[in-house]
Scaffold this active site. Structure first.
Site, PDB file in Angstrom:
ATOM      1  N   LYS A 136      29.554  25.542  31.631  1.00 33.28           N
ATOM      2  CA  LYS A 136      30.732  26.136  31.620  1.00 33.28           C
ATOM      3  C   LYS A 136      31.457  26.127  32.973  1.00 33.28           C
ATOM      4  O   LYS A 136      32.618  26.082  32.985  1.00 33.28           O
ATOM      5  CB  LYS A 136      30.567  27.619  31.244  1.00 33.28           C
ATOM      6  CG  LYS A 136      31.453  28.563  31.360  1.00 33.28           C
ATOM      7  CD  LYS A 136      31.271  29.921  31.004  1.00 33.28           C
ATOM      8  CE  LYS A 136      30.327  30.872  32.226  1.00 33.28           C
ATOM      9  NZ  LYS A 136      31.144  31.482  33.110  1.00 33.28           N
ATOM     10  N   ASN A 137      30.556  26.386  34.087  1.00 38.68           N
ATOM     11  CA  ASN A 137      31.084  26.529  35.338  1.00 38.68           C
ATOM     12  C   ASN A 137      31.585  25.349  36.018  1.00 38.68           C
ATOM     13  O   ASN A 137      32.106  25.659  37.046  1.00 38.68           O
ATOM     14  CB  ASN A 137      30.147  27.422  36.181  1.00 38.68           C
ATOM     15  CG  ASN A 137      29.947  28.923  35.825  1.00 38.68           C
ATOM     16  OD1 ASN A 137      30.908  29.304  34.893  1.00 38.68           O
ATOM     17  ND2 ASN A 137      29.353  29.657  36.139  1.00 38.68           N
ATOM     18  N   ARG A 186      38.311  35.292  34.740  1.00 38.73           N
ATOM     19  CA  ARG A 186      38.932  35.239  35.925  1.00 38.73           C
ATOM     20  C   ARG A 186      39.119  33.857  36.598  1.00 38.73           C
ATOM     21  O   ARG A 186      39.708  33.783  37.722  1.00 38.73           O
ATOM     22  CB  ARG A 186      37.987  36.282  37.092  1.00 38.73           C
ATOM     23  CG  ARG A 186      36.607  35.708  37.216  1.00 38.73           C
ATOM     24  CD  ARG A 186      35.757  36.418  38.217  1.00 38.73           C
ATOM     25  NE  ARG A 186      35.930  35.731  39.618  1.00 38.73           N
ATOM     26  CZ  ARG A 186      36.916  36.206  40.622  1.00 38.73           C
ATOM     27  NH1 ARG A 186      37.776  37.091  40.295  1.00 38.73           N
ATOM     28  NH2 ARG A 186      37.144  35.702  41.455  1.00 38.73           N
ATOM     29  N   CYS A 188      35.969  43.053  37.408  1.00 36.46           N
ATOM     30  CA  CYS A 188      35.276  42.934  36.119  1.00 36.46           C
ATOM     31  C   CYS A 188      34.029  43.646  36.400  1.00 36.46           C
ATOM     32  O   CYS A 188      33.599  44.385  37.375  1.00 36.46           O
ATOM     33  CB  CYS A 188      34.950  41.374  35.811  1.00 36.46           C
ATOM     34  SG  CYS A 188      33.602  40.731  36.816  1.00 36.46           S
ATOM     35  N   ARG A 234      35.798  41.692  42.536  1.00 39.18           N
ATOM     36  CA  ARG A 234      35.877  40.086  42.438  1.00 39.18           C
ATOM     37  C   ARG A 234      37.277  39.828  43.027  1.00 39.18           C
ATOM     38  O   ARG A 234      38.431  39.363  42.391  1.00 39.18           O
ATOM     39  CB  ARG A 234      35.951  39.842  40.906  1.00 39.18           C
ATOM     40  CG  ARG A 234      34.717  39.996  40.072  1.00 39.18           C
ATOM     41  CD  ARG A 234      33.679  39.151  40.489  1.00 39.18           C
ATOM     42  NE  ARG A 234      33.564  37.812  40.326  1.00 39.18           N
ATOM     43  CZ  ARG A 234      33.182  37.179  39.179  1.00 39.18           C
ATOM     44  NH1 ARG A 234      32.800  38.154  37.802  1.00 39.18           N
ATOM     45  NH2 ARG A 234      33.263  35.993  38.841  1.00 39.18           N
ATOM     46  N   SER A 262      32.273  31.152  48.946  1.00 37.23           N
ATOM     47  CA  SER A 262      33.014  31.235  47.794  1.00 37.23           C
ATOM     48  C   SER A 262      33.153  30.229  46.816  1.00 37.23           C
ATOM     49  O   SER A 262      33.756  28.985  47.197  1.00 37.23           O
ATOM     50  CB  SER A 262      34.423  31.848  48.067  1.00 37.23           C
ATOM     51  OG  SER A 262      35.169  31.785  46.662  1.00 37.23           O
ATOM     52  N   VAL A 263      32.680  30.259  45.592  1.00 34.95           N
ATOM     53  CA  VAL A 263      32.484  28.811  44.713  1.00 34.95           C
ATOM     54  C   VAL A 263      34.135  28.721  44.194  1.00 34.95           C
ATOM     55  O   VAL A 263      34.688  27.456  44.425  1.00 34.95           O
ATOM     56  CB  VAL A 263      31.729  29.285  43.629  1.00 34.95           C
ATOM     57  CG1 VAL A 263      31.993  28.222  42.408  1.00 34.95           C
ATOM     58  CG2 VAL A 263      30.034  29.299  43.943  1.00 34.95           C
ATOM     59  N   ASP A 292      23.325  34.099  39.104  1.00 29.31           N
ATOM     60  CA  ASP A 292      23.555  33.819  37.469  1.00 29.31           C
ATOM     61  C   ASP A 292      22.451  34.034  36.864  1.00 29.31           C
ATOM     62  O   ASP A 292      22.436  34.000  35.539  1.00 29.31           O
ATOM     63  CB  ASP A 292      24.483  32.679  37.378  1.00 29.31           C
ATOM     64  CG  ASP A 292      25.797  32.852  37.600  1.00 29.31           C
ATOM     65  OD1 ASP A 292      26.516  31.750  37.712  1.00 29.31           O
ATOM     66  OD2 ASP A 292      26.386  34.048  38.150  1.00 29.31           O
ATOM     67  N   ILE A 296      25.108  38.815  46.258  1.00 23.62           N
ATOM     68  CA  ILE A 296      26.262  38.047  46.168  1.00 23.62           C
ATOM     69  C   ILE A 296      27.421  39.113  45.585  1.00 23.62           C
ATOM     70  O   ILE A 296      28.483  39.086  46.296  1.00 23.62           O
ATOM     71  CB  ILE A 296      26.102  36.968  45.217  1.00 23.62           C
ATOM     72  CG1 ILE A 296      24.882  35.823  45.541  1.00 23.62           C
ATOM     73  CG2 ILE A 296      27.316  36.241  44.899  1.00 23.62           C
ATOM     74  CD1 ILE A 296      25.449  35.025  46.641  1.00 23.62           C
ATOM     75  N   ARG A 339      31.039  34.197  25.482  1.00 22.19           N
ATOM     76  CA  ARG A 339      31.729  33.687  26.859  1.00 22.19           C
ATOM     77  C   ARG A 339      31.113  32.475  27.248  1.00 22.19           C
ATOM     78  O   ARG A 339      31.727  31.503  27.777  1.00 22.19           O
ATOM     79  CB  ARG A 339      32.075  34.572  27.860  1.00 22.19           C
ATOM     80  CG  ARG A 339      32.983  35.727  27.641  1.00 22.19           C
ATOM     81  CD  ARG A 339      33.481  36.672  28.597  1.00 22.19           C
ATOM     82  NE  ARG A 339      33.738  35.868  29.731  1.00 22.19           N
ATOM     83  CZ  ARG A 339      33.791  35.904  31.084  1.00 22.19           C
ATOM     84  NH1 ARG A 339      33.576  37.330  31.411  1.00 22.19           N
ATOM     85  NH2 ARG A 339      34.143  35.323  31.802  1.00 22.19           N
TER      86      ARG A 339
END
Ligand code: EPZ
Length: 421
Positions: A22-23, A94, A118, A123, A165-166, A308, A330, A400
């Site tokens: 997903k990411n 987001r 969130c 965030r 930051s990703v 995660d 994080i 999600r």
């Protein structure tokens, strides 16, 4: 309201095909805004966030055809463009902020709703904004929207992220690929999903190279060529099902994974006693020979232990004899699963960023509430460990990011159903 009902206490044994990441899919979808040609994306997980991002692209000006049976989508350019990412789409996902860089780079303007906070924290997107300003964008926040524009074109420059930051890394890479001259970005995130975005862009003709571990050099090109790209497997989904095998004392073979992207997750699991039998570069069997032992971990940017996976590993440590320490470095508020796990009988003490977990013999079934994507799945894992019935509310969080979760777990013997109540 949909709920999950789980009657656990069974060893999960079987095979699970891992879906695409997903990411990885989300930034690559945003990057298609840089293209004037057709893009084919394969190994796409059909989960809610992906559908939302596709809606956002259609809203902005892309035509998308879905081949759900093949986990494939075809994205075509459309003439009319709206340079807006509206609140109703960004508030639930987001990652919508990732259209900011591509829109500014390609069209010189963008109106993107602030994602808002969130469950896991405020965030903020200040790093995205500050870095784009350094590339010549003028950006204001008005009525909950990021109002961004650039007089002519973004200018290539040297950027240095004050913190990793990703999403901001992804936004700035996308903002730079069509930008005349050479952009150097330091202190970038290097998650596998970012490496996948870079390989997607390079395949399309972008000129990107790594100068050092966290330093990237981008030489602007005039255009990107249409292509077909299969996204990488979802390492977090794979790690989640690895924990499912361990927490039920079962044996699960994970297929369609990318072993090299799993090493940090597998190392931590092995450190608590998990057995991992590598079958080939795309599959591994997870099980345990004897009792697991407690661990002490801190979440860190890749290649550290991923935030995660924090909630999932915590569920496992709830049932691991001894005291474990899980520190969340994080996000400021990523312990919402703790109160729910405690309602299931877990012994967890919170000290700001640190959770101290004392293993208990067993957890109880309970009615619990999902709060964010990974917290929800930690409750599923906890529920799989106990014979007592657990009901999990607000499972739209799960939808999600986990494709066919119920089917995948059922295939390994889990007694899990979705009810409407
Ligand atoms: C990405 O979120 C992932 N989402 C998250 O996965 C993941 O937890 C996170 O990276 C960390 O690995 C996607 O890829 C779609 P960050 P992102 O910017 O980009 C702070 C999941 O479960 N920060 O690396 O939003 C921020 O508050 C999701 O799949 C700023 O202060 O994460 C956080 O404390 C959850 N200012 C830290 O940096 C900014 O401008 C890391 O955030 C941006 C971030």
């Amino acid at each position: 309201m949909k709920k999950l009902v789980i009657q656990g206490g069974k060893k999960l044994i079987g095979n699970i095909d891992i879906s695409g990441s997903k990411n990885s899919t989300l930034p690559i979808l945003a990057a298609t805004l840089l293209f004037d040609e057709k893009v084919i994306l394969k190994n796409i997980p059909f989960v809610r966030d992906i559908v939302t991002m596709c809606k956002l692209l259609e809203n902005i000006g892309k035509k998308i055809i879905y081949f759900s049976k093949k986990n494939e989508i075809h994205i075509f350019p459309k003439k009319n463009k709206k340079f807006i990412a509206p609140y109703n789409l960004v508030k639930t996902m987001r990652a919508g902020v990732l259209v900011l860089g591509p829109l500014l780079s390609k069209y010189g303007k963008a109106q993107v709703s602030l994602p808002g906070g969130c469950a896991i924290g405020t965030r903020p997107v200040d790093l995205h904004i500050e870095m784009l300003k350094k590339m010549g964008a003028s950006i204001e926040i008005q009525k909950g929207y990021i109002q961004a524009k650039v007089d002519k074109k973004l200018i290539s420059t040297r950027l240095n992220f004050p913190s990793i930051s990703v999403g901001a890394t992804e936004n700035l890479i996308m903002a730079s690929v069509l930008c005349k001259g050479t952009t150097v970005i330091k202190n970038i995130a290097i998650e596998p999903e970012i490496i996948d975005l870079v390989s997607f862009l390079k395949k399309a003709g972008a000129n990107i190279s790594f100068k050092a571990k966290r330093v990237i050099i981008i030489k602007g090109v005039n255009k990107l060529n249409g292509l077909s790209h299969a996204v990488i497997p979802d390492r977090i989904e794979a790690g989640t099902y690895a924990v499912a095998a361990l927490i039920t004392n079962g044996k699960i073979t994970l297929n369609k994974i990318d072993i090299k992207n799993m090493s940090n997750i597998f190392t931590i699991l092995q450190s608590c006693g998990a057995q991992i039998k590598f079958i080939n570069t795309n599959s591994a069997m997870i099980y345990r020979k004897k009792n697991l032992h407690p661990i002490k971990i801190k979440t860190k940017p890749f290649p550290g232990f991923p935030t995660d996976m924090q909630a999932q590993i915590m569920s496992l440590m709830c049932l691991t004899k001894g005291t474990s320490y899980v520190q969340e470095d994080i996000f400021e508020n990523r312990f919402l699963h703790v109160s729910e796990l405690k309602r299931m009988g877990a012994d967890i003490t919170l000290k700001t960023k640190l959770a101290i977990i004392k293993g208990v013999k067993s957890l109880h079934g309970a009615e619990v509430m999902a709060t964010d994507l990974r917290a929800s799945v930690s409750l599923v894992l906890a529920a799989l460990s106990t014979k007592e019935k657990t009901v999990i509310n607000r499972i739209y969080h799960l939808e999600r990011g986990y494709e066919n979760l119920v089917q995948k777990l059922r295939k390994c013997g889990a007694q899990i159903t979705t009810i409407n109540a």
